[in-house]
Design an enzyme around this catalytic site. Structure first.
Site, PDB file in Angstrom:
ATOM      1  N   ASP A 123      43.051  41.874  37.925  1.00  0.00           N
ATOM      2  CA  ASP A 123      44.389  41.374  38.213  1.00  0.00           C
ATOM      3  C   ASP A 123      44.314  39.926  38.692  1.00  0.00           C
ATOM      4  O   ASP A 123      43.469  39.579  39.522  1.00  0.00           O
ATOM      5  CB  ASP A 123      45.026  42.267  39.284  1.00  0.00           C
TER       6      ASP A 123
ATOM      7  N   GLU B 229      43.193  39.328  33.509  1.00  0.00           N
ATOM      8  CA  GLU B 229      44.574  38.856  33.449  1.00  0.00           C
ATOM      9  C   GLU B 229      44.470  37.362  33.727  1.00  0.00           C
ATOM     10  O   GLU B 229      44.289  36.954  34.879  1.00  0.00           O
ATOM     11  CB  GLU B 229      45.443  39.544  34.493  1.00  0.00           C
TER      12      GLU B 229
END
Length: 721
Positions: A361, A397
Site C-alpha cells: 500500500d 501501489e
C-alpha cells in the site's frame, strides 16, 4: 495461561528478585535476538529495540487482567532484553518504556503507557479511545490497549503444496476476509467472517470454478479503528491502519481462535487450504504508516518506544510528522532498525505463514529518501538482495499523496505495479470515449510505454478497472457521482474522479433499456480486462454484479454495503458465466498472456502477418493520424498466435490461436470491415457482449462488413483455411 498467583510466583520468587520502587522485579539477562517474545520450552525471552529509553519493563497480564511487571535488566545494541522462566505460549504481555518526554526533540516516552510489542506474533483485544492513551499525562493506558501474546509457531504444514504460479498464469482476485464470507449461505454461521470461513470448501470450490489463481487479501495485519471513527460509533472495515506487522488480525479468527494466539493457527490453516486448491495467497500490507496517526494521536506502540526513529519527523520541527500517506504519519524505513522490522515481518509471513506475495500500500512512501521518491533507496536494495522476499510476488501501489508520489511505471525490476493508468484509460474509453484510442492501445498490450524501457515484461502491469476503493463495476455503469453519505463525512470523502457513466439515470432504475445498457457496459469492462496483456485483477463480487449503492469509499461500512451478496440473480449469473468463460479462454491462449511485448512486425517465416496489428472500422490498418483522432471510438486489435507454440496435454505441439478484438464505445452501431488475407479467411465469434453471458456462435467470412452494436466488444477467432 498462568493464574494470578502463578504469575506472582514466576516473576518474583522464581527470579529471586524483590520488586523495585515501580513494583517491577528484575528479569534474568536473556539475549537481544530474536526481537520480540521467544519461548524456548521453559520460559520466554523478551527483546525490544529502543536507543532512547532509559528503562524497559515487560508487563504480564493474568487471567483476571492483573498486571505483573519485570524489568529488562540488560541492553545490547540498543536492545533491551530479559528472560522470564515459566512464561509460556498464550501469555498476554506488553511493554512500558521510560525515558525523556520532549516532543520538541521528537521524544515521547511515557512509562504510564502500555505498548504493543512491534514483533508480537499475535495481539488480543481492541484499542479503545480514551484520554489515557494520549500525551504526557500519568493516566494508565493498559485498560484501553490490546495485549501482545506469546506464540509458538509450530503448525502441521506437512508437504504444503505451494502453487508457485508464474506471472503469466496469474489471475488475481482481491477480497476482504470478512466481507467475502459474512453472508455466504453455505458457510456455518460461526465461521462467517473468518479465516476458517475463507478456507471452507464452499469458498474454495467457488474460487476454483471461477478460475482465479491468487487471492489478494485486504489488510490482515492487526489493525485498529481511528479515534475519530470510534467517537462517531464507526470502525475501520478495510484495515489500512496497522499496529502489528507480524500478527494476523484477531477479529478474523473464530470466537475461540481470538484467544491465546490461536488466530495464527487459523490463518495458517486457511493458507494451507488455498494452496491445496492451487490458489496463492497475497497480502495487502501497510508498512507506510501505523494506527498511531498524528503526533497527538494515541500512544499504542512505536511512538512510546522511539518516536523519532520509527516515524519521519519534520527536521525543522520534530514535534511534527512528515505525512506522505494522508493518515497522519509515515513510517521511517530509512532507520536501519525500522527497515529491519519491515524485512523481518515480510520474511516471517513467507517462511512461517507460507504466503506467496505482497501488495504494498502506498509503496512510494517507502521509497522516499528525503522528499523525493528514490528508486535506489535502501528499501528496494534490501528487498532485491533478500533470498526469501525477492522470490515471491511483489506488487506496488506506485503512488502516495506527497509531491512526486505518482510513480506508475517507475518501480525497479522484480516489481509489478497496480497500473492506475490502465484503470483510468479503460474507464475513460468506455464511459465517454475520451481521448481516442492511442493510450488505450498501450494499455491493452501490456503498457510497453511504462515498462519496456527498464527490462520488465508485460506482467509488470497489474491491470485493473476496479479495486476495493472506488466504484464497483456495476456502480461504474450506474452512477456519475459518489454517494458516500452513510460514511458520516457529509459526502466529502472519496474521489470525485470516477470516470463513470449512468446512462441517463443516477442510481438504480426500473428502466429495462437502461439496465440492458448497464449490464452490457459491465460485460465490456470485464472482457477488456481479461483479454488485455498483463496480469488481470478482479474485485470480489464484480463477477456477481455487486453494488455499493454508489459509495466509492466504503472503508467504514462493515455491513451489507460492503459484504458480498450471494443471492442468485439473472444479471449475476450472466456475469459469472462470462467471467468463467473469459478466464478459461485466457488460460488456453498464450497470445493473451505474452511473456514479451508485441513488436508490431511481421513474424519470421510467416505469411506477412504481424504479431500485432491495429485496424480501423473501414478495414485498413490505422495510420499515424488515427492515433491522434480524439473522436475515434472504434478499434480492432489483431493478435497473431502463429509464432507461439506450446505443449498440449499429450505433449503434442500446438500452435496458438489468433484473434481479432473489436472494441466500440460509440453510442450508435458501426460497420466494421473484417480484414482478409493474410490475417484470416474467416472469423469465428468467441465473445459478443451484446449477448447474455457474452455467448457468441457464428462464423463470418473475411471481407464482410460486420455490424457492431453500440457499446460492445467482439472477440473473433481468426481462421486460415
Amino acid at each position: 495461561m498462568e493464574s494470578a498467583a502463578d504469575l506472582s510466583h514466576v516473576v518474583a520468587r522464581r527470579l529471586d528478585s524483590a520488586p523495585d520502587e515501580f513494583g517491577a522485579v528484575a528479569s534474568w539477562p536473556g539475549k537481544p535476538f530474536p526481537l520480540g517474545a521467544s519461548w524456548d520450552g521453559e520460559g520466554t525471552n523478551f527483546s525490544v529495540w529502543s536507543p532512547t529509553a532509559t528503562r524497559a519493563e515487560v508487563c504480564l497480564f493474568d487471567s483476571t487482567g492483573a498486571e505483573h511487571r519485570a524489568r529488562l535488566v540488560e541492553q545490547s545494541f540498543h536492545i533491551w532484553h530479559g528472560y522470564l522462566p515459566g512464561i509460556n505460549p498464550g501469555q498476554r504481555y506488553g511493554y512500558r518504556l521510560d525515558g525523556p518526554y520532549n516532543p520538541s526533540t521528537g521524544l515521547r516516552h511515557n512509562r504510564h503507557k502500555l505498548l504493543i510489542d512491534p514483533y508480537a506474533r499475535a495481539i488480543e483485544g481492541d484499542f479503545i479511545d480514551n484520554d489515557a492513551v494520549y500525551g504526557d499525562n500519568e493516566l494508565d493506558s493498559a485498560p484501553y490497549v490490546p495485549r501482545s501474546v506469546v506464540v509458538v509457531d509450530s503448525f502441521p504444514w506437512g508437504n504444503d503444496p505451494r502453487p508457485n504460479r508464474p506471472w503469466d498464469d496469474t489471475i488475481i482476485y482481491e477480497l476482504h476476509v470478512k466481507g467475502f464470507t459474512a453472508r455466504h449461505p453455505d458457510i456455518p454461521a460461526d465461521l462467517r467472517g473468518t479465516y476458517a470461513g475463507l478456507a471452507h470448501p464452499a469458498v474454495i470450490s467457488y474460487l476454483k470454478d471461477l478460475g482465479v489463481t491468487a487471492v489478494e487479501l485486504l489488510p490482515i495485519h492487526q489493525f485498529v479503528s481511528e479515534p475519530a471513527l470510534q467517537r462517531r460509533g464507526a470502525k475501520n472495515y478495510w484495515g489500512y491502519n496497522s499496529i502489528g506487522f507480524f500478527a494476523p488480525h484477531a477479529a478474523y479468527a473464530t470466537h475461540t481462535g481470538r484467544l491465546g494466539g490461536n488466530q495464527v493457527r487459523e490463518f495458517k490453516a486457511m493458507v494451507r487450504a488455498m494452496h491445496t486448491a492451487g490458489i496463492e495467497v497475497i497480502l495487502d500490507v501497510v508498512y507506510n504508516h501505523t494506527g498511531e496517526a498524528t503526533p497527538d494521536g494515541p500512544t499504542l506502540s512505536f511512538r512510546g518506544i522511539d518516536n523519532a526513529a520509527y516515524y519521519r519527523v519534520d527536521p525543522a520541527d520534530p514535534s511534527r510528522y512528515l505525512d506522505y500517506t494522508g493518515c497522519g504519519n509515515t513510517l521511517d524505513v530509512r532507520t536501519p532498525a525500522v527497515l529491519q522490522l519491515v524485512m523481518d515481518s515480510l520474511r516471517y509471513w513467507v517462511t512461517e505463514m507460507h504466503v506467496d506475495g505482497f501488495r504494498f500500500d502506498l509503496a512510494s512512501a517507502l521509497a522516499r529518501s528525503l522528499h523525493d521518491v528514490d528508486k535506489l533507496s535502501s528499501f528496494f536494495d534490501t528487498i532485491h538482495q533478500d533470498p526469501v522476499i525477492s522470490q515471491v510476488k511483489l506488487i506496488a501501489e506506485p503512488w502516495d499523496i506527497g509531491d512526486g508520489g505518482y510513480q506508475v511505471g517507475e518501480f525497479p525490476p522484480l516489481w509489478t505495479e497496480w497500473n492506475g493508468k490502465y484503470r483510468d484509460t479503460v474507464r475513460d474509453f468506455w464511459a465517454h470515449g475520451a481521448g481516442g484510442v492511442r493510450d488505450l492501445a498501450f494499455r491493452l498490450t501490456g503498457s510497453s510505454d511504462l515498462y519496456a524501457d527498464d527490462g520488465r515484461s508485460p506482467f509488470a502491469s497489474i491491470n485493473f478497472v476496479t479495486a476495493h476503493d472506488g466504484f464497483t463495476l456495476r456502480d461504474l455503469a450506474s452512477y456519475e457521482r459518489k454517494h458516500n453519505e452513510a460514511n458520516g463525512e457529509n459526502n466529502r470523502d472519496g474521489t470525485d474522479d470516477n470516470r463513470s457513466i449512468n446512462f441517463g439515470v443516477e442510481g438504480e432504475t426500473a428502466d429495462e433499456g437502461v439496465n440492458t445498457l448497464r449490464l452490457r457496459q459491465v460485460r465490456n469492462l470485464l472482457t477488456t480486462l481479461l483479454v488485455s496483456t498483463g496480469v488481470p485483477m478482479l474485485v470480489a463480487g464484480d463477477e456477481r454484479y455487486r453494488t455499493q449503492g454508489g459509495n466509492n469509499n466504503a472503508y467504514v461500512q462493515d455491513n451489507e454495503i460492503s459484504w458480498i451478496d450471494w443471492s442468485d440473480t439473472e444479471a449475476g449469473a450472466d456475469l459469472l458465466a462470462l467471467t468463467r468463460r473469459l478466464i478459461a479462454l485466457r488460460k488456453q491462449s498464450p497470445v493473451l498472456r505474452r511473456h514479451a511485448f508485441f513488436e508490431g512486425r511481421p513474424l519470421p517465416g510467416g505469411d506477412g502477418c504481424k504479431d500485432l496489428a491495429w485496424f480501423h472500422a473501414s478495414g485498413r490498418e490505422l495510420h499515424d493520424g488515427d492515433w491522434f483522432d480524439t473522436a475515434l471510438r472504434t478499434i480492432g486489435m489483431y493478435l497473431d498466435g502463429q509464432g507461439l507454440r506450446h505443449r498440449g496435454p499429450r505433449g503434442n505441439v500446438i500452435t496458438d490461436e489468433s484473434y481479432l478484438l473489436v472494441l466500440h464505445s460509440g453510442d450508435e452501431p458501426v460497420r466494421f470491415l473484417l480484414p482478409g488475407r493474410p490475417w484470416a479467411e474467416q472469423y469465428e465469434s468467441v465473445i459478443d457482449t451484446t449477448e447474455v453471458s457474452g455467448t457468441a456462435v457464428s462464423t463470418v467470412a473475411a471481407g464482410t462488413q460486420l455490424l457492431v452494436q453500440a457499446r460492445s466488444v467482439l472477440l473473433l477467432r481468426a481462421v486460415r483455411v
